[in-house]
Write an enzyme that holds these catalytic residues in place. Structure first.
Site, PDB file in Angstrom:
ATOM      1  CE  LYS A  80    -105.533 -69.546  48.755  1.00 52.90           C
ATOM      2  NZ  LYS A  80    -104.622 -70.537  49.306  1.00 52.90           N
ATOM      3  CD  GLU A 125     -98.073 -67.353  49.055  1.00 50.57           C
ATOM      4  OE1 GLU A 125     -98.472 -66.427  49.792  1.00 50.57           O
ATOM      5  OE2 GLU A 125     -98.412 -68.515  49.199  1.00 50.57           O
TER       6      GLU A 125
HETATM    7  P1  ATP Z   1    -105.528 -69.143  56.380  1.00 47.04           P
HETATM    8  O1  ATP Z   1    -104.748 -67.932  56.007  1.00 47.04           O
HETATM    9  O2  ATP Z   1    -106.931 -69.071  55.832  1.00 47.04           O
HETATM   10  O3  ATP Z   1    -105.434 -69.564  57.797  1.00 47.04           O
HETATM   11  P2  ATP Z   1    -103.692 -70.486  54.804  1.00 47.04           P
HETATM   12  O4  ATP Z   1    -102.546 -69.807  55.400  1.00 47.04           O
HETATM   13  O5  ATP Z   1    -103.595 -71.931  54.456  1.00 47.04           O
HETATM   14  O6  ATP Z   1    -104.956 -70.372  55.656  1.00 47.04           O
HETATM   15  P3  ATP Z   1    -105.392 -69.615  52.802  1.00 47.04           P
HETATM   16  O7  ATP Z   1    -106.442 -68.995  53.649  1.00 47.04           O
HETATM   17  O8  ATP Z   1    -105.698 -70.909  52.178  1.00 47.04           O
HETATM   18  O9  ATP Z   1    -104.021 -69.673  53.546  1.00 47.04           O
HETATM   19  O10 ATP Z   1    -105.082 -68.547  51.692  1.00 47.04           O
HETATM   20  C1  ATP Z   1    -104.586 -67.311  51.998  1.00 47.04           C
HETATM   21  C2  ATP Z   1    -103.122 -67.349  51.680  1.00 47.04           C
HETATM   22  O11 ATP Z   1    -102.935 -67.537  50.277  1.00 47.04           O
HETATM   23  C3  ATP Z   1    -102.406 -66.048  51.946  1.00 47.04           C
HETATM   24  O12 ATP Z   1    -102.038 -65.934  53.292  1.00 47.04           O
HETATM   25  C4  ATP Z   1    -101.202 -66.115  51.019  1.00 47.04           C
HETATM   26  O13 ATP Z   1    -100.151 -66.759  51.686  1.00 47.04           O
HETATM   27  C5  ATP Z   1    -101.667 -67.030  49.903  1.00 47.04           C
HETATM   28  N1  ATP Z   1    -101.806 -66.342  48.596  1.00 47.04           N
HETATM   29  C6  ATP Z   1    -101.357 -66.820  47.415  1.00 47.04           C
HETATM   30  N2  ATP Z   1    -101.651 -66.011  46.412  1.00 47.04           N
HETATM   31  C7  ATP Z   1    -102.299 -64.950  46.936  1.00 47.04           C
HETATM   32  C8  ATP Z   1    -102.875 -63.764  46.394  1.00 47.04           C
HETATM   33  N3  ATP Z   1    -102.837 -63.500  45.088  1.00 47.04           N
HETATM   34  N4  ATP Z   1    -103.470 -62.908  47.250  1.00 47.04           N
HETATM   35  C9  ATP Z   1    -103.525 -63.173  48.577  1.00 47.04           C
HETATM   36  N5  ATP Z   1    -103.011 -64.275  49.150  1.00 47.04           N
HETATM   37  C10 ATP Z   1    -102.412 -65.168  48.346  1.00 47.04           C
END
Ligand code: ATP
Length: 569
Positions: free
Chosen positions: A261, A311
């Site tokens: 992530k 990302e």
């Molecule tokens: P949310 O999307 O849940 O409102 P957020 O934007 O803080 O919150 P998270 O939910 O914490 O994000 O995590 C999802 C985000 O992680 C994705 O939108 C993307 O930006 C990021 N991300 C990083 N690495 C990856 C990956 N390998 N696959 C999918 N998403 C990833």
């Protein structure tokens, strides 16, 4: 359709609270909308432009207040509008409280004019005129554009009755709020034109254009809807993640897809070698000009038209990612991009492929999409073919082994990223959905305060830092181990921890270091398992370093008893 008719129908929806009734109203509205169906389908959701289109009217509330004031008459000014807003709390109510008179009277005088499909020959305001005027307003730029915007808006309000003004004001300020969400529009399209909801849903996900989908559903039915495809240059909503645990993911999917992530910001790249490269943010806003590195990456690495999901991350000189707020600043940068690029250089990492080789891949399983992604990114002959070395590729591990997942998590944290994402290997790409097929790690509900009783010297550039700390809890006068935390934090933090622990080194053997109990770490974890690996008989699964408890000595660390209680939870 006359705007007055639209406003009446919307008022009826506004007065309704039951979902089914709302859908029924929207259905009837769509069935009666004639040529204006695409516009009506957007307006009823409070959208002036399609969801994929990041055009905005670019007017502040004051522009709208000024236009309302001018249309309301000589003795009204923008302050008066604001005062009423303070009293009434809602711009629609304020707009409706003025008597615009205007062309309304003239329209009545000349007998109205216009028919229900909008080809008005008279003076009644039509839905189409509102749409065209708002498009003109959005396009106004340069010197004098704000005045032009007020003039155009004044021209509209000047022709409004109070109920028309109510909904025009709300539309313009993106405050429609009549309870018509995406689901209601989808259901209404399905009911109005007798097509299955899931086909409407798919078409909406692919096109992000409610107007287009409504028109196609009506004019071409299911075959037409099924023909709607992704378009290069038109962003798709991002698939989102739910919180979840490794244990559940493995139990449900047999094998989990595991990815790093990345700590950055979401992007969607649309690349066409013969045409344009465009980059969009998670909210489908265009950010192409702000991220030239991504455009250059595409030109260098890609050979065919693709839509990739990923990302952007910013890596500092030490190789660690900068906080994502720094990356986000890059998105908003309109001027001096070259300077911003020097300060915070970004690079893309892609984890999904939505379109390649002229084919939409949304319904293809994740594993196949990832294979496609790999081949797209490694297409150039000079590109290293080893997946671990392919530029811009996020790796995908398939495993049912929690220890392997733990190792990927530790590596990701070590590299300064956020840990892991878990993905169902068989799953389709569901735009805009926060479903169970993508999981991010649950935030820690509980943490443990553990004594640091050992550590290992790092390797390579981290050879002078201590890492991989052994954690223990109290058991009477003894300490029992419960796990190890590979901190996965920045080099700076490692340096700080090394300085803190160095004076307490009791013995060393090779890379292994024994520490006197002195320092307490606060540690999060996913779960506590019974395990013969550690002397306590328990192991923390996925331990994460939260911080140093400078305020606590080892005698105040958590006990084995607490570990046993927490394990039962
Ligand atoms: P949310 O999307 O849940 O409102 P957020 O934007 O803080 O919150 P998270 O939910 O914490 O994000 O995590 C999802 C985000 O992680 C994705 O939108 C993307 O930006 C990021 N991300 C990083 N690495 C990856 C990956 N390998 N696959 C999918 N998403 C990833």
């Amino acid at each position: 359709m006359e705007f007055a008719t639209f406003a009446d129908r919307v008022a009826a929806i506004d007065a309704e609270s039951a979902d089914l009734e709302i859908v029924a109203h929207v259905r009837d509205l769509f069935a009666d909308a004639g040529d204006d169906l695409p516009v009506v389908a957007r307006f009823v959701q409070g959208r002036v432009f399609p969801a994929w289109d990041s055009t905005t009217l670019d007017i502040g509330p004051n522009t709208c207040y000024e236009a309302i004031a001018r249309a309301a008459g000589t003795n009204v000014d923008a302050d008066d509008v604001e005062e009423r807003l303070a009293e009434r709390g809602e711009i629609g109510d304020v707009a409706a409280s003025y008597d615009f008179g205007g062309q309304q009277g003239l329209g009545a005088f000349t007998g109205g004019g216009g028919d229900s499909t909008g080809s008005s020959g008279g003076d009644d305001l039509t839905v189409r005129e509102v749409d065209e005027t708002l498009a003109e307003l959005a396009a106004a730029e340069g010197a004098g554009s704000q005045d032009r915007k007020v003039d155009l808006l004044f021209g509209l309000f000047n022709r409004c009755s109070s109920s028309e003004a109510r909904y025009l004001a709300r539309l313009v300020l993106s405050e429609m709020r009549i309870g018509v969400g995406e689901g209601a529009v989808r259901d209404a399209i399905a009911e109005a034109f007798d097509v299955p909801e899931d086909r409407v849903e798919r078409a909406l996900q692919v096109s992000n254009d409610y107007g287009q989908v409504a028109r196609v559903a009506r004019d071409a039915g299911v075959p037409g809807l099924d023909d709607i495809e992704l378009e290069l240059g038109r962003p798709v909503q991002a698939m989102l993640a739910q919180a979840g645990t490794v244990t559940d993911a493995i139990a449900e999917w047999d094998e989990a897809g595991v990815e790093w992530k990345y700590d950055g910001a979401r992007i969607q790249l649309h690349y066409d070698p013969g045409g344009e490269t465009r980059v969009f943010s998670r909210n489908m806003e265009e950010v192409t000009d702000a991220l030239p590195e991504v455009v250059e990456f595409a030109a260098e690495a890609l050979d065919e038209p693709v839509i990739l999901d990923g990302e952007v991350v910013a890596i500092d000189e030490g190789g660690s990612p900068l906080p994502f707020q720094e990356v986000l600043k890059r998105f908003r940068r309109k001027h001096d991009v070259a300077k911003a690029r020097e300060d915070v250089p970004v690079r893309p990492v892609f984890f999904d492929c939505l379109h390649a080789g002229g084919e939409d891949l949304l319904e293809v399983p994740l594993t196949s999409r990832h294979e496609r992604l790999e081949s797209v990114l490694a297409a150039r002959p000079d590109q290293n073919q080893d997946p671990a070395e392919v530029d811009g590729l996020s790796l995908l591990w398939l495993t049912d082994d929690p220890d392997e997942i733990e190792a990927v998590d530790a590596d990701a944290l070590e590299a300064g990223h956020e840990g892991i994402m878990l993905k169902n290997p068989e799953s389709a790409y569901s735009p805009g959905r926060r479903g169970k097929n993508w999981r991010k790690r649950k935030p820690d509900v509980e943490t443990l305060d553990c004594v640091v009783t050992g550590a290992e010297w790092g390797e390579g550039r981290r050879a002078t830092y201590l890492g991989t700390f052994e954690l223990s809890v109290r058991n009477g006068d003894d300490l029992e181990t419960v796990g190890k935390v590979a901190t996965g934090i920045t080099d700076e933090k490692l340096e700080e921890l090394t300085e803190l622990l160095d004076p307490h080194i009791a013995a060393e053997e090779g890379q292994d270091v024994e520490l006197e109990p002195a320092v307490v770490f606060e540690v999060g974890y996913e779960e506590i398992q019974a395990s013969p690996t550690y002397s306590s008989g328990y192991a923390l699964r996925f331990p994460r370093f939260v911080g140093v408890r400078y305020d606590k000595g080892p005698e105040e660390a958590d006990t084995l008893e607490r570990v046993e209680t927490l394990q039962g939870k």
